[in-house]
Design an enzyme around this catalytic site. Structure first.
Site, PDB file in Angstrom:
ATOM      1  N   ASP A  67      -4.972   4.392   7.057  1.00  8.90           N
ATOM      2  CA  ASP A  67      -4.477   4.259   5.694  1.00  8.90           C
ATOM      3  C   ASP A  67      -2.941   4.169   5.768  1.00  8.90           C
ATOM      4  O   ASP A  67      -2.327   4.362   6.824  1.00  8.90           O
ATOM      5  CB  ASP A  67      -4.958   5.411   4.796  1.00  8.90           C
ATOM      6  CG  ASP A  67      -4.920   5.015   3.311  1.00  8.90           C
ATOM      7  OD1 ASP A  67      -4.260   4.003   2.980  1.00  8.90           O
ATOM      8  OD2 ASP A  67      -5.536   5.708   2.480  1.00  8.90           O
TER       9      ASP A  67
HETATM   10  C1  BGC Z   1      -4.596   3.945  -0.312  1.00  4.43           C
HETATM   11  C2  BGC Z   1      -5.640   2.992   0.198  1.00  4.43           C
HETATM   12  C3  BGC Z   1      -5.164   1.584   0.135  1.00  4.43           C
HETATM   13  C4  BGC Z   1      -3.862   1.461   0.882  1.00  4.43           C
HETATM   14  C5  BGC Z   1      -3.312   0.048   0.924  1.00  4.43           C
HETATM   15  C6  BGC Z   1      -3.227   3.678   0.276  1.00  4.43           C
HETATM   16  O1  BGC Z   1      -2.248   4.379  -0.388  1.00  4.43           O
HETATM   17  O2  BGC Z   1      -4.995   5.269  -0.026  1.00  4.43           O
HETATM   18  O3  BGC Z   1      -6.825   3.156  -0.533  1.00  4.43           O
HETATM   19  O4  BGC Z   1      -6.130   0.719   0.671  1.00  4.43           O
HETATM   20  O5  BGC Z   1      -2.902   2.300   0.271  1.00  4.43           O
HETATM   21  O6  BGC Z   1      -2.897  -0.391  -0.281  1.00  4.43           O
END
Ligand code: BGC
Length: 718
Positions: free
Chosen positions: A261
């Site tokens: 993530d």
């Molecule tokens: C979130 C994810 C997301 C990623 C990319 C993160 O802050 O937890 O769910 O896919 O950002 O945008």
């Protein structure tokens, strides 16, 4: 493309580039090509930027083509980029937030919606969506409840697989995009519902409840898995070898791409699990993490780790091959633009057909909680209608709308005007819809004036879409005092008041429930917001949604979920504050509205279940059947739900667990028999032997239209 040959020609920096993902803030340089902003802060060199393998959060038919051209030109081996974005409830045509989709209990509809997203995303140059998000959520304080399909592992698993099928279509249909299931694992179990917080959960709970929906995506052929931000039993998921390698790769056989993530590789330092960026890189890649999102631990630290023998080139190569393999299977080496096509985008994206699907999904997601005196549906021929509430002119779209724009959302007011062309629509906000808002009696007075003049009132309450989502945890999920007072005054002024609750999580509706004659949950329906509201309020569509999460009576009950354990001093039968029972002094144990609950204008009666045989022998099946009858004079749709309870076992089992459901459409007065097959498979759980198996013994079978069902039939597994 012979990707193994290509790999053999790549430098280490090029390889690590493939394992690095950045957003446009990092990737776009000034016109003179100077590094500015985050790229500079991250100390990325031009050479490193030139070999980055994938882009986060950017899409556009023309833009991705241009960027792809530039990138291929500057890359020593001309390797194309992968474009990835969070498309979680539609690309530009937004259907309901996933929690709303959970309420449809309709995996086929979910699949269709995901397919529509894929089409719109693909013609805008996207290759991967960071969805399905399948984190099981039992705590309504958590802001990301809105992104999940709810609290049940079975429902979540079906919805998870349906989304993978919808996006990917086995990766062989036009406009397929790769799906990325997230956030592995148990991100929804954050302590106290505070986002990113610690997760400490037994392996048994993980296996029985939290992991199944990720596994369902893997079994459906998902192309990517994203690790979660949280610790799982002391080890951040991102560097958790047991989760990533032992369970995901070895047990489940997942050999495709794992991505961290946002920033999560480096966050292992903040967790206190890695001593510096180098340690982060070592722990992540050796645990099996392929792509690092938004940090530079791999690019900057892996070269030294290889020299020191702490990371092997073989590990790096394996990860790079996975990325090249996806690029290859998408055909990017031959056609780096994939389906990006402005002309097609202009035709396909936000077309009428897609909007109609989003509207249908919106209608199917609405849950009717109460309808005293048949207040709903309101009379569509009324001459004067009042639309009251803080959100009536808010273009709420729901978190992570992709390329969806608030400018294109049908507001509640526009929706009601669209439907009631000849009616006079009186409006008042009544309050501002802010957090912890106290009543403003001037605003309430204004609302009461409208309510008094109207034949009926649509009262729109709940929370703004910006109050749910990532980082949007709450300690108080009550309807605010301002909204409660508004509701009291309006319901007093006009008995024909129907309350519609906008929300991305279960809220405490106890006070509203005492005041309002009719209450429906509309979640965040997406682009067609106001049209969905109007259709539901004025009877253009019937209600069929079911709660995918339990709605508590009080915030102190949270986490609350239907598949709980009985305890040694159970109190669920009495549901009263009894001393020395597992109870509260000041509140009942039961929720205000249980999982699976939702009314229709039609009324259904479901007979007690009848079993075809007893005992059930291993390897055989038995059938549990009920007669469902529509005893009203309206047609309607019911979701018939099968729950099973394992009465005693090597480990205590929950009071009941959802094991099947069927949607049935019945005309007024019509009846039908609904059958569920039960086999050993549905009786399996992660037993004291640390394997999934069914244990001999007694089982109870419940069939109803919500989880609060007491009558059952029994059988023995032998
Ligand atoms: C979130 C994810 C997301 C990623 C990319 C993160 O802050 O937890 O769910 O896919 O950002 O945008």
């Amino acid at each position: 493309m012979d990707i193994k040959k290509l790999l053999s020609q790549m430098s280490l920096t090029e390889k690590l580039g493939e394992l690095s993902q950045y957003n446009m803030g990092v990737l776009s340089t000034t016109e003179t090509g100077d590094l500015t902003g985050p790229a500079n802060d991250l100390k990325l060199t031009k050479e490193e930027l030139a070999v980055v393998g994938s882009v986060l959060g950017y899409s556009s038919a023309e833009g991705t083509k241009k960027m792809q051209d530039e990138h291929i030109k500057n890359h020593p081996h001309g390797i194309p980029l992968l474009f990835m974005q969070d498309i979680i409830h539609g690309y530009r045509t937004n259907y309901p937030i996933p929690l709303g989709m959970g309420a449809t209990f309709d995996p086929n509809l979910m699949e269709e919606c995901a397919r529509m997203s894929a089409k719109e995303a693909a013609v805008n140059g996207l290759h991967v969506t960071f969805n399905p998000m399948v984190d099981l959520a039992r705590d309504a304080r958590w802001g990301r409840c809105m992104e999940t399909t709810g609290e049940d592992p079975y429902l979540n698993s079906l919805m998870s697989a349906a989304q993978v099928r919808g996006y990917q279509s086995d990766m062989n249909k036009e406009y397929s995009i790769a799906a990325c299931v997230k956030h592995y694992a148990a991100y929804g179990a954050a302590e106290a519902g505070r986002d990113y917080n610690t997760v400490d959960v037994s392996e048994r709970s993980l296996r029985d409840y939290y992991l199944p929906a990720y596994k369902a995506a893997v079994d459906a052929g998902v192309e990517m898995v994203m690790s979660s931000f949280n610790l799982v039993n002391g080890v951040p998921s991102t560097g958790n070898k047991w989760l990533l390698d032992d369970v995901l790769r070895k047990e489940w056989g997942f050999d495709k791409i794992l991505i961290s993530d946002y920033n999560a590789v480096y966050e292992m330092y903040d967790h206190g699990y890695a001593k510096d960026a180098k340690d982060c890189a070592e722990k992540a890649i050796n645990a099996g993490m392929d792509i690092e999102m938004m940090t530079t631990c791999y690019l900057k630290e892996i070269p030294a780790l290889i020299e020191e023998g702490k990371v092997s080139m073989e590990t790096v190569d394996k990860a790079v091959l996975r990325v090249l393999d996806l690029k290859n299977r998408l055909g990017l080496f031959e056609n780096p633009y994939y389906y990006a096509d402005k002309e097609k985008a202009d035709k396909i994206v936000f077309c009428d057909e897609h909007r109609a699907l989003a509207r249908l999904a919106g209608e199917k997601s609405c849950v009717l909680l109460k309808n005293d005196n048949n207040v709903l549906p309101l009379n569509e021929h009324s001459k004067t209608v009042a639309l009251i509430g803080p959100f009536i002119e808010e273009p709420m779209i729901g978190g992570w709308p992709g390329a969806g724009s608030r400018n294109e959302v049908v507001t509640p007011l526009t929706g009601v005007k669209n439907l009631l062309k000849d009616a006079k629509i009186l409006t008042a906000k009544g309050c501002n819809g802010t957090l912890k808002e106290q009543p403003d009696y001037k605003m309430i007075k204004q609302a009461v004036k409208c309510a008094k003049k109207a034949e009926s009132v649509v009262l729109v309450l709940g929370e703004h879409d910006l109050m749910a989502g990532e980082g949007k945890s709450k300690t108080d999920i009550n309807i605010t005092p301002a909204q409660v007072e508004l509701c009291k005054a309006v319901c007093k002024a006009n008995k024909n008041t129907a309350v519609f609750i906008y929300t991305g999580r279960p809220l405490v509706l106890s006070e509203i429930n005492d005041i309002a004659p009719a209450i429906a949950i509309i979640w965040q329906p997406g682009t067609e917001n106001g049209n969905v509201l109007a259709n539901m309020a004025f009877g253009k569509a019937n209600f069929s949604g079911k709660l995918p999460m339990t709605f508590p009576r009080a915030v102190g009950q949270v986490p609350i979920y239907y598949n709980f354990y009985t305890t040694g001093r159970p109190n669920h039968e009495h549901d009263l504050p009894i001393a020395y029972r597992s109870a509260y002094q000041d509140e009942r144990n039961s929720p205000l509205y249980p999982f699976g609950y939702g009314l229709s204008y039609a009324k259904f009666e479901i007979s007690d279940p009848v079993l075809s045989s007893n005992p059930l022998k291993r390897g055989e099946t038995l059938t549990a059947s009920v007669v469902v009858k529509n005893v009203s004079d309206v047609d309607g749709e019911e979701t018939v739900q099968l729950y099973i309870k394992d009465c005693y076992a090597s480990l205590a089992r929950p009071i009941k667990e959802l094991k099947g459901f069927k949607k049935v459409n019945l005309k007024a007065g019509e009846e039908t028999t609904i059958c569920f097959e039960i086999s050993e498979k549905q009786l399996e759980f992660f037993t004291a032997n640390n394997v999934f198996e069914a244990e001999n013994g007694d089982f109870k079978v419940f069939i109803s239209n919500n989880s609060n069902v007491k009558t059952f039939a029994t059988f023995k597994l032998i």
